[in-house]
Design an enzyme around this catalytic site. Structure first.
Site, PDB file in Angstrom:
ATOM      1  N   ASN A  91       0.825  -1.218   0.000  1.00 44.54           N
ATOM      2  CA  ASN A  91       0.000   0.000   0.000  1.00 44.54           C
ATOM      3  C   ASN A  91       0.856   1.264   0.000  1.00 44.54           C
ATOM      4  OD1 ASN A  91      -2.678   1.322   0.321  1.00 44.54           O
ATOM      5  ND2 ASN A  91      -1.729   2.054   2.213  1.00 44.54           N
ATOM      6  N   TYR A 140       7.503   0.186   8.158  1.00 42.81           N
ATOM      7  CA  TYR A 140       6.757   1.433   7.955  1.00 42.81           C
ATOM      8  C   TYR A 140       7.713   2.545   7.490  1.00 42.81           C
ATOM      9  CZ  TYR A 140       4.458   5.817   9.092  1.00 42.81           C
ATOM     10  OH  TYR A 140       3.960   7.096   9.024  1.00 42.81           O
ATOM     11  N   ARG A 220       9.292  11.133  22.230  1.00 41.94           N
ATOM     12  CA  ARG A 220       8.719  11.550  20.946  1.00 41.94           C
ATOM     13  C   ARG A 220       8.363  13.027  20.986  1.00 41.94           C
ATOM     14  NH1 ARG A 220      10.407   7.372  19.926  1.00 41.94           N
ATOM     15  NH2 ARG A 220       9.497   5.551  18.893  1.00 41.94           N
ATOM     16  N   ARG A 281       8.621  -2.560  22.114  1.00 40.52           N
ATOM     17  CA  ARG A 281       7.896  -2.926  20.889  1.00 40.52           C
ATOM     18  C   ARG A 281       8.921  -2.958  19.759  1.00 40.52           C
ATOM     19  NH1 ARG A 281       3.289   1.205  18.818  1.00 40.52           N
ATOM     20  NH2 ARG A 281       5.113   2.465  18.341  1.00 40.52           N
TER      21      ARG A 281
END
Ligand code: UDP
Length: 328
Positions: A91, A140, A220, A281
């Site tokens: 995608n 990603y 972040r 993660r």
């Protein structure tokens, strides 16, 4: 006319609102796999999927006035991208290639691309400026960096002009309470924390407490979704004025750890966020903080909502008013 690919999603729908406010003609292309029909409001709409070139042809045929394309139609979960890389490359990369080829065949050469801080990976220094070496840690980030490369190549070969906007952590919602962040499943920190505080999930997990950061959790840079939309508008003006291709990092330049975000959330909403501390993660960078001085200097971009408490407050107001999300 602007084609807004992925306009029914979180950032895309905020963009649509700004385009409507500016009376900027536009049409949305979205599969509605993750987007929400409600978020489209009065915007023109073509339902279709980037991975299907015939759908794209149909949209461009229907609106021959399209002269510029914005792309928001990506899968965006770092964790999922590690588990299902093919979905991301198909995608986020191959889908965009279909789009670029369709644009090229029609002589449309202006493109605003949603890129990401995930192209950087492990920081060699912070804050991260545009020239910081790239080294994605997850599919990603790779899927987005490949498109940045394609855009460089299309510029050389076809004079295709693009603006890549590398978002750090998009968050918040329009304060009018109509639009918000509603992913299924939800995996992003602030919305997950809000859902946990509301008892919509039993608890949330903090992913990793042993990073080389002041409190051991990842850091972040959270940027309000409306400030991202504003940068897109500046990109449109630049490209329409015949501007060259650019890449910009978009953040507030301030880092918050996961623990700090959760503390701030609890303070803003006046409730506890039930949480557990778990392992890292896979694919997470320890620290991503933007140096956005380039876009500030070049275009005078200035975040209107730089305060984390306000960002969380806007997200909370929307969530409280939409406990079931958009419901579509
Ligand atoms: N995070 C977390 N628990 C969650 C979701 C996210 O601890 O349920 C952490 C994640 O590991 C990262 C930060 O929060 O360090 C921001 O993650 P998010 O998925 O919101 O955005 P990303 O930085 O991956 O684009």
């Amino acid at each position: 006319m602007i084609l807004v690919v992925g306009g029914a999603g979180y950032i895309g729908s905020h963009m649509l609102k700004l385009l409507r406010d500016q009376q900027e003609p536009h049409v949305v292309f979205d599969s509605l796999e993750n987007g929400h029909r409600t978020a489209l409001q009065s915007s023109l709409f073509v339902q279709g999927d980037l991975r299907n070139p015939d759908d794209l042809k149909r949209a461009f045929d229907a609106y021959p006035e399209i002269d510029l394309v914005m792309h928001f139609a990506a899968y965006i979960s770092v964790g999922e991208s590690v588990r299902e890389p093919g979905k991301y490359y198909n995608n986020n990369t191959a889908g965009v290639l279909n789009l670029l080829e369709e644009m090229k065949s029609r002589g449309i050469g202006k493109f605003v691309f949603s890129s990401t801080a995930a192209v950087f990976g492990n920081p060699q220094y912070v804050p991260l400026d545009e020239v910081h070496p790239k080294g994605p840690l997850n599919p990603y980030g790779h899927s987005k960096l490949m498109v940045e490369q394609m855009l460089d190549d299309y510029d050389v070969a076809h004079s295709f002009k693009s603006v890549c906007l590398r978002y750090f952590n998009a968050a918040g919602a329009d304060p009018d309470g109509v639009l918000g962040e509603d992913h299924e499943p939800e995996e992003h920190l602030i919305p997950v924390a809000l859902l946990a505080a509301l008892g919509r999930r039993p608890t949330m997990k903090v992913f990793g407490t042993d990073y080389d950061t002041p409190d051991g959790t990842c850091v972040r840079d959270y940027i309000h979704v409306l400030d991202l939309a504003q940068a897109h508008l500046l990109a449109v003006r630049h490209l329409r004025a015949g501007g060259d291709s650019r890449k910009y990092n978009l953040g507030n330049g301030e880092g918050f750890s996961v623990k700090q975000v959760l503390e701030t959330t609890e303070k803003v909403i006046g409730r506890e966020v039930p949480k557990e501390y778990g392992p890292r993660r896979p694919g997470d960078s320890p620290k991503l903080i933007a140096d956005s001085s380039r876009i500030r200097q070049d275009w005078g971009w200035q975040p209107a909502y730089p305060d984390l408490e306000q960002i969380i407050d806007h997200a909370w107001k929307w969530r409280l008013a939409h406990l079931e999300g958009f419901g579509d």
